[in-house]
Scaffold this motif. Structure first.
Motif, PDB file in Angstrom:
ATOM      1  N   ALA A   1       0.774  -1.068  -0.094  1.00 25.09           N
ATOM      2  CA  ALA A   1       0.086   0.035  -0.113  1.00 25.09           C
ATOM      3  C   ALA A   1       0.793   1.098   0.133  1.00 25.09           C
ATOM      4  O   ALA A   1       1.901   1.393   0.552  1.00 25.09           O
ATOM      5  N   GLU A   2       0.559   2.177  -0.835  1.00 27.53           N
ATOM      6  CA  GLU A   2       1.340   3.281  -1.135  1.00 27.53           C
ATOM      7  C   GLU A   2       0.683   4.675  -1.174  1.00 27.53           C
ATOM      8  O   GLU A   2      -0.638   4.613  -2.028  1.00 27.53           O
ATOM      9  N   ALA A   3       0.507   5.197  -0.319  1.00 24.74           N
ATOM     10  CA  ALA A   3      -0.161   6.616  -0.292  1.00 24.74           C
ATOM     11  C   ALA A   3      -0.113   7.307  -1.617  1.00 24.74           C
ATOM     12  O   ALA A   3       1.300   7.748  -1.871  1.00 24.74           O
ATOM     13  N   VAL A   4      -1.056   7.956  -2.157  1.00 24.26           N
ATOM     14  CA  VAL A   4      -0.934   8.485  -3.520  1.00 24.26           C
ATOM     15  C   VAL A   4      -1.354   9.958  -3.334  1.00 24.26           C
ATOM     16  O   VAL A   4      -1.512  10.772  -4.470  1.00 24.26           O
ATOM     17  N   GLY A   5      -2.253  10.297  -2.312  1.00 24.88           N
ATOM     18  CA  GLY A   5      -2.794  11.564  -2.327  1.00 24.88           C
ATOM     19  C   GLY A   5      -3.842  11.632  -1.067  1.00 24.88           C
ATOM     20  O   GLY A   5      -4.243  10.688  -0.562  1.00 24.88           O
ATOM     21  N   THR A   6      -4.503  12.832  -1.084  1.00 25.11           N
ATOM     22  CA  THR A   6      -5.426  12.944  -0.114  1.00 25.11           C
ATOM     23  C   THR A   6      -6.768  13.590  -0.966  1.00 25.11           C
ATOM     24  O   THR A   6      -6.667  14.199  -1.891  1.00 25.11           O
ATOM     25  N   GLU A   7      -7.805  13.073  -0.313  1.00 28.32           N
ATOM     26  CA  GLU A   7      -9.195  13.746  -1.060  1.00 28.32           C
ATOM     27  C   GLU A   7     -10.193  13.724   0.181  1.00 28.32           C
ATOM     28  O   GLU A   7     -10.109  13.662   1.386  1.00 28.32           O
ATOM     29  N   THR A   8     -11.518  14.204  -0.134  1.00 27.15           N
ATOM     30  CA  THR A   8     -12.555  14.299   0.826  1.00 27.15           C
ATOM     31  C   THR A   8     -13.651  13.598   0.074  1.00 27.15           C
ATOM     32  O   THR A   8     -13.944  13.545  -0.937  1.00 27.15           O
ATOM     33  N   LEU A   9     -14.476  12.598   0.938  1.00 29.16           N
ATOM     34  CA  LEU A   9     -15.526  11.810   0.565  1.00 29.16           C
ATOM     35  C   LEU A   9     -16.178  11.722   1.802  1.00 29.16           C
ATOM     36  O   LEU A   9     -15.921  11.776   3.277  1.00 29.16           O
ATOM     37  N   LEU A  10     -17.663  11.954   1.485  1.00 36.69           N
ATOM     38  CA  LEU A  10     -18.781  12.260   2.559  1.00 36.69           C
ATOM     39  C   LEU A  10     -18.317  13.325   3.539  1.00 36.69           C
ATOM     40  O   LEU A  10     -18.603  13.143   4.745  1.00 36.69           O
ATOM     41  N   GLY A  11     -17.647  14.419   3.166  1.00 36.07           N
ATOM     42  CA  GLY A  11     -17.314  15.468   4.148  1.00 36.07           C
ATOM     43  C   GLY A  11     -16.117  15.224   4.828  1.00 36.07           C
ATOM     44  O   GLY A  11     -15.751  15.872   5.816  1.00 36.07           O
ATOM     45  N   ARG A  12     -15.413  13.924   4.700  1.00 33.73           N
ATOM     46  CA  ARG A  12     -14.271  13.568   5.484  1.00 33.73           C
ATOM     47  C   ARG A  12     -13.102  13.656   4.667  1.00 33.73           C
ATOM     48  O   ARG A  12     -12.956  12.978   3.918  1.00 33.73           O
ATOM     49  N   PRO A  13     -12.094  14.041   5.386  1.00 30.95           N
ATOM     50  CA  PRO A  13     -10.510  13.825   4.693  1.00 30.95           C
ATOM     51  C   PRO A  13     -10.049  12.087   4.800  1.00 30.95           C
ATOM     52  O   PRO A  13     -10.421  11.396   5.763  1.00 30.95           O
ATOM     53  N   VAL A  14      -9.742  11.902   3.500  1.00 32.25           N
ATOM     54  CA  VAL A  14      -9.246  10.612   3.310  1.00 32.25           C
ATOM     55  C   VAL A  14      -7.981  10.540   2.579  1.00 32.25           C
ATOM     56  O   VAL A  14      -7.633  11.277   1.824  1.00 32.25           O
ATOM     57  N   THR A  15      -7.324   9.479   2.834  1.00 30.80           N
ATOM     58  CA  THR A  15      -6.011   9.071   2.079  1.00 30.80           C
ATOM     59  C   THR A  15      -6.235   8.201   1.082  1.00 30.80           C
ATOM     60  O   THR A  15      -6.943   6.999   1.275  1.00 30.80           O
ATOM     61  N   LYS A  16      -5.723   8.493  -0.087  1.00 29.15           N
ATOM     62  CA  LYS A  16      -5.832   7.424  -1.131  1.00 29.15           C
ATOM     63  C   LYS A  16      -4.826   6.453  -1.254  1.00 29.15           C
ATOM     64  O   LYS A  16      -3.526   7.110  -1.301  1.00 29.15           O
ATOM     65  N   TYR A  17      -4.891   5.381  -1.298  1.00 33.02           N
ATOM     66  CA  TYR A  17      -3.677   4.549  -1.350  1.00 33.02           C
ATOM     67  C   TYR A  17      -3.592   3.775  -2.764  1.00 33.02           C
ATOM     68  O   TYR A  17      -4.812   3.338  -3.089  1.00 33.02           O
ATOM     69  N   SER A  18      -2.545   3.208  -3.405  1.00 34.20           N
ATOM     70  CA  SER A  18      -2.531   2.281  -4.277  1.00 34.20           C
ATOM     71  C   SER A  18      -2.274   1.098  -3.736  1.00 34.20           C
ATOM     72  O   SER A  18      -1.284   0.763  -2.818  1.00 34.20           O
ATOM     73  N   VAL A  19      -2.995  -0.151  -4.070  1.00 32.25           N
ATOM     74  CA  VAL A  19      -3.139  -1.395  -3.120  1.00 32.25           C
ATOM     75  C   VAL A  19      -2.927  -2.587  -3.888  1.00 32.25           C
ATOM     76  O   VAL A  19      -3.607  -2.685  -5.110  1.00 32.25           O
ATOM     77  N   ARG A  20      -2.115  -3.453  -3.483  1.00 35.30           N
ATOM     78  CA  ARG A  20      -2.354  -4.868  -3.963  1.00 35.30           C
ATOM     79  C   ARG A  20      -2.653  -5.824  -2.629  1.00 35.30           C
ATOM     80  O   ARG A  20      -2.210  -5.493  -1.583  1.00 35.30           O
ATOM     81  N   GLY A  21      -3.562  -6.703  -2.884  1.00 36.21           N
ATOM     82  CA  GLY A  21      -3.860  -7.533  -1.742  1.00 36.21           C
ATOM     83  C   GLY A  21      -5.046  -8.487  -1.998  1.00 36.21           C
ATOM     84  O   GLY A  21      -5.183  -8.842  -3.156  1.00 36.21           O
ATOM     85  N   THR A  22      -5.938  -8.595  -1.020  1.00 33.89           N
ATOM     86  CA  THR A  22      -7.002  -9.211  -1.448  1.00 33.89           C
ATOM     87  C   THR A  22      -8.292  -8.609  -0.645  1.00 33.89           C
ATOM     88  O   THR A  22      -8.205  -7.739   0.372  1.00 33.89           O
ATOM     89  N   VAL A  23      -9.318  -8.707  -1.252  1.00 32.15           N
ATOM     90  CA  VAL A  23     -10.712  -7.990  -0.886  1.00 32.15           C
ATOM     91  C   VAL A  23     -11.661  -8.939  -0.592  1.00 32.15           C
ATOM     92  O   VAL A  23     -11.842  -9.895  -1.227  1.00 32.15           O
ATOM     93  N   PHE A  24     -12.680  -8.405   0.062  1.00 29.51           N
ATOM     94  CA  PHE A  24     -13.834  -9.359   0.734  1.00 29.51           C
ATOM     95  C   PHE A  24     -13.631 -10.392   1.535  1.00 29.51           C
ATOM     96  O   PHE A  24     -12.400 -10.928   1.470  1.00 29.51           O
ATOM     97  N   ASP A  25     -14.597 -11.004   2.030  1.00 30.67           N
ATOM     98  CA  ASP A  25     -14.296 -12.324   3.034  1.00 30.67           C
ATOM     99  C   ASP A  25     -13.772 -13.432   1.806  1.00 30.67           C
ATOM    100  O   ASP A  25     -13.161 -14.310   2.346  1.00 30.67           O
ATOM    101  N   SER A  26     -14.106 -13.214   0.708  1.00 33.26           N
ATOM    102  CA  SER A  26     -13.733 -14.445  -0.327  1.00 33.26           C
ATOM    103  C   SER A  26     -12.164 -14.106  -0.629  1.00 33.26           C
ATOM    104  O   SER A  26     -11.454 -15.419  -1.228  1.00 33.26           O
ATOM    105  N   ARG A  27     -11.581 -13.392  -0.148  1.00 31.82           N
ATOM    106  CA  ARG A  27     -10.066 -12.956  -0.421  1.00 31.82           C
ATOM    107  C   ARG A  27      -9.624 -12.985  -1.781  1.00 31.82           C
ATOM    108  O   ARG A  27      -8.723 -13.622  -1.947  1.00 31.82           O
ATOM    109  N   THR A  28     -10.692 -12.313  -2.441  1.00 32.56           N
ATOM    110  CA  THR A  28     -10.291 -12.192  -3.863  1.00 32.56           C
ATOM    111  C   THR A  28      -8.994 -11.356  -4.124  1.00 32.56           C
ATOM    112  O   THR A  28      -8.856 -10.447  -3.593  1.00 32.56           O
TER     113      THR A  28
END
Length: 178
Positions: free
Chosen positions: A87-114
């Protein structure tokens, strides 16, 4: 990418090619070692301390006996975010009025570990708020997107993390979740 540091309820829309590219509403209730996932009429309760998963169908007030996690987890990222290998931070943005950090990621997602590669946006509390990338399903690259609708950071209602006493237990075993 660390586990969340606060209890929360997140309403999101999940879009995957396996869901015929339809935005499917989902709700995540997170309370440290316990998680509730509401998705397509099925509720999954994950208890990391007991190392089990309970499946419920609220429409018919039914639940199945808890099933042991096939692959116990140290925290809830498998169910509420991305288990990142990089995971590498690539910037900051705002979502739903909250500051968030955007990451470029490799890994698995969801309970299925896709297997997953793409972008993940997290809050200061490490809550995964948005996901946009590609998953590998049976060797085929498919788009994976989680779009935030609403986020409430507050202690979770304990009744949301347990089987209601008015539910009846179904016979047979549910399909393993993890």
């Amino acid at each position: 990418m660390l586990p969340p540091t606060a209890d929360y309820v997140a309403d999101v829309e999940v879009t995957r090619a396996t869901d015929y590219s339809v935005n499917v509403p989902a709700r995540y209730v997170y309370s440290s070692r316990r998680i509730r996932i509401d998705f397509v009429g099925i509720v999954t309760l994950v208890d990391l301390d007991r190392k089990n998963v309970t499946t419920m169908i609220p429409r018919v007030r039914t639940y199945w006996a808890p099933v042991a996690l096939a692959k116990p987890a140290a925290d809830g990222r498998r169910w509420v975010g991305v288990e990142a290998t990089t995971a590498e931070a690539v910037g900051t943005e705002t979502l739903l009025g909250r500051p968030v950090t955007k990451y470029s990621v490799r890994g698995t997602v969801f309970d299925s570990r896709t297997p997953f590669a793409g972008f993940v946006w997290t809050t200061a509390e490490n809550i995964v708020l948005q996901i946009d990338g590609t998953g590998q399903v049976e060797g085929v690259s498919t788009p994976v997107k989680v779009t935030p609708v609403q986020l409430t950071i507050a202690p979770a209602d304990p009744s949301q993390l347990n089987v209601p006493p008015t539910y009846g237990r179904a016979s047979g075993a549910p399909h393993p979740i993890d």
